[in-house]
Scaffold this active site. Structure first.
Site, PDB file in Angstrom:
ATOM      1  N   ALA A  85       0.806  -1.155  -0.028  1.00  0.00           N
ATOM      2  CA  ALA A  85      -0.007   0.000   0.189  1.00  0.00           C
ATOM      3  C   ALA A  85       0.896   1.268  -0.074  1.00  0.00           C
ATOM      4  O   ALA A  85       0.380   2.178  -0.783  1.00  0.00           O
ATOM      5  CB  ALA A  85      -1.118  -0.007   1.312  1.00  0.00           C
ATOM      6  N   GLY A  86       2.114   1.358   0.776  1.00  0.00           N
ATOM      7  CA  GLY A  86       2.923   2.264   0.913  1.00  0.00           C
ATOM      8  C   GLY A  86       3.696   2.720  -0.520  1.00  0.00           C
ATOM      9  O   GLY A  86       3.696   3.716  -1.043  1.00  0.00           O
ATOM     10  N   ASP A  87       3.864   1.558  -1.291  1.00  0.00           N
ATOM     11  CA  ASP A  87       4.500   1.509  -2.504  1.00  0.00           C
ATOM     12  C   ASP A  87       3.670   2.054  -3.404  1.00  0.00           C
ATOM     13  O   ASP A  87       4.005   2.809  -4.348  1.00  0.00           O
ATOM     14  CB  ASP A  87       5.066   0.180  -2.827  1.00  0.00           C
ATOM     15  CG  ASP A  87       6.080  -0.318  -1.748  1.00  0.00           C
ATOM     16  OD1 ASP A  87       6.974   0.458  -1.172  1.00  0.00           O
ATOM     17  OD2 ASP A  87       6.199  -1.580  -1.878  1.00  0.00           O
TER      18      ASP A  87
END
Length: 303
Positions: free
Chosen positions: A246-248
Site C-alpha cells: 500500500a505504501g509503495d
C-alpha cells in the site's frame, strides 16, 4: 512527453503465506495459502509508476539465480526500462517472507541478497538515467551510502528527490537535507526523528532541513507538513484484505502526479486513491492499480 521517473532500489521475490493470525514465538500454525510474487520496494514503486502511465527507469541488482532472471523479465513486461538492472555474480536475489493474517495485517522478513551490492559506482555508470529523469524515487532496501549518493547525484543536476524511508533506520543529516519530499509512515517518522510523539517528530525533521513531509497513516489518511503548512488529507474508506505494498502504491502514484504538475495536496489525494485500491487486492505488484482504475475510483469517491 513527460520525462521518466527514475527509481533506485530493490527487487525481491516475495513468498507470501496467508494464515488466520500471526503465530506466537515458538508456535506452529497452519496457513491457508502460499504464492510467490515479484516485490521489493523499489520494483513495487517502479511498477506502480508504469501502470499509472508514466515512463520509468530502474537502477537495481538481482542475483545470478532463477529469481533474478524472472524479476528482470517481469519488470520489463511491465514497461520498466531495465537497462540499469544488473545481475550480481555468485549472489542470490533478494527475497521477502511475508505472513498475512485474516484481517489483512502483515509481518515481513527481508533478506537483501544482491540488493546489498548496489554501489555508488553503479549509479555513476547510470549517470545518463539521472540526467534524463523528471524526479528520483528512493527507499532504504539498498545500502545507505548508495541512497545518499543517489540523492547527491539528483541534487547536483537539480532533480527533485522523493525518499520513502523504509525499512526505518537512523538517517544522516546530509541525506535528510537533500530530500525534497520525505514519505514515512508513523513508525518510520518516530524512529527517524528519535522522538516519541508525532508533533515533536514533525518539528524535529523540519528543523533538521526536511523540506516537505508526507506522513502516511493507513486508514487515517496522510499528513502533509512543511514549515508553513500542516494538513490532514483523509483516506478513502475501503475494506482492506492485504496491506502489502500500500505504501509503495502511494509513493509511485505520488511521483506520477507530481510529474504531471499536480500540487502536493492533489498529488497526495491521487496517491491515497491508488493505495486504497491496492489494499483491496492480494499481493504486492498484483495489487497495484492502473491509471484508468484510479481515475474511476476518484470519480466515484469524490463528490
Amino acid at each position: 512527453m513527460t520525462k521518466p521517473v527514475l527509481v533506485v532500489g530493490s527487487l525481491n521475490m516475495d513468498m507470501v503465506v496467508r494464515a488466520p493470525r500471526h503465530p506466537q514465538v515458538g508456535e506452529t500454525i497452519f496457513g491457508t495459502f502460499f504464492n510467490t510474487y515479484p516485490g521489493g520496494k523499489g520494483a513495487n514503486q517502479a511498477v506502480a509508476i508504469a501502470r499509472l502511465g508514466v515512463a520509468v527507469t530502474m537502477i537495481g541488482k538481482v542475483g545470478s539465480d532463477a529469481f533474478g532472471s524472472e524479476l528482470v523479465r517481469i519488470a520489463s513486461d511491465e514497461g520498466i526500462n531495465t537497462d540499469w538492472i544488473s545481475h550480481e555474480p555468485n549472489q542470490t536475489s533478494g527475497i521477502a517472507l511475508i505472513t498475512v493474517s485474516e484481517n489483512g495485517q502483515n509481518t515481513i522478513v527481508v533478506v537483501p541478497g544482491a540488493n546489498a551490492y548496489l554501489t555508488a559506482s553503479d549509479l555513476d555508470s547510470a549517470h545518463s538515467a539521472f540526467e534524463e529523469a523528471a524526479l528520483v524515487v528512493l527507499q532504504l532496501e539498498s545500502p545507505l551510502e548508495t541512497v545518499l549518493h543517489a540523492a547527491e547525484l539528483a541534487q547536483r543536476i537539480k532533480i527533485p528527490v522523493l525518499l520513502n524511508p523504509a525499512p526505518a533506520q537512523t538517517l544522516p543529516l546530509e541525506l535528510l537535507q537533500q530530500v525534497d519530499i520525505l514519505i514515512p509512515n508513523q513508525h518510520e517518522l518516530l524512529q527517524i526523528s528519535g522522538q516519541s510523539e508525532m508533533d515533536s517528530a514533525i518539528e524535529t525533521l523540519l528543523r533538521l532541513g526536511v523540506k516537505q513531509l508526507l506522513i502516511t497513516l493507513g486508514e487515517e489518511g496522510v499528513i502533509l507538513a512543511s514549515v508553513n503548512q500542516r494538513l490532514l488529507i483523509p483516506a478513502f474508506k475501503v475494506t482492506a484484505i492485504d496491506t502489502v505494498a500500500a505504501g509503495d502504491a502511494f509513493v509511485g502514484a505520488l511521483a506520477v502526479a507530481l510529474t504531471r504538475g499536480l500540487s502536493l495536496k492533489k498529488a497526495a489525494q491521487f496517491a491515497n486513491a491508488a493505495a486504497a485500491i491496492s489494499v483491496t487486492r492480494p499481493g504486492a505488484q498484483p495489487s497495484l492499480p492502473t491509471q484508468i482504475e484510479v481515475r474511476k475510483f476518484l470519480k466515484e469517491h469524490l463528490h
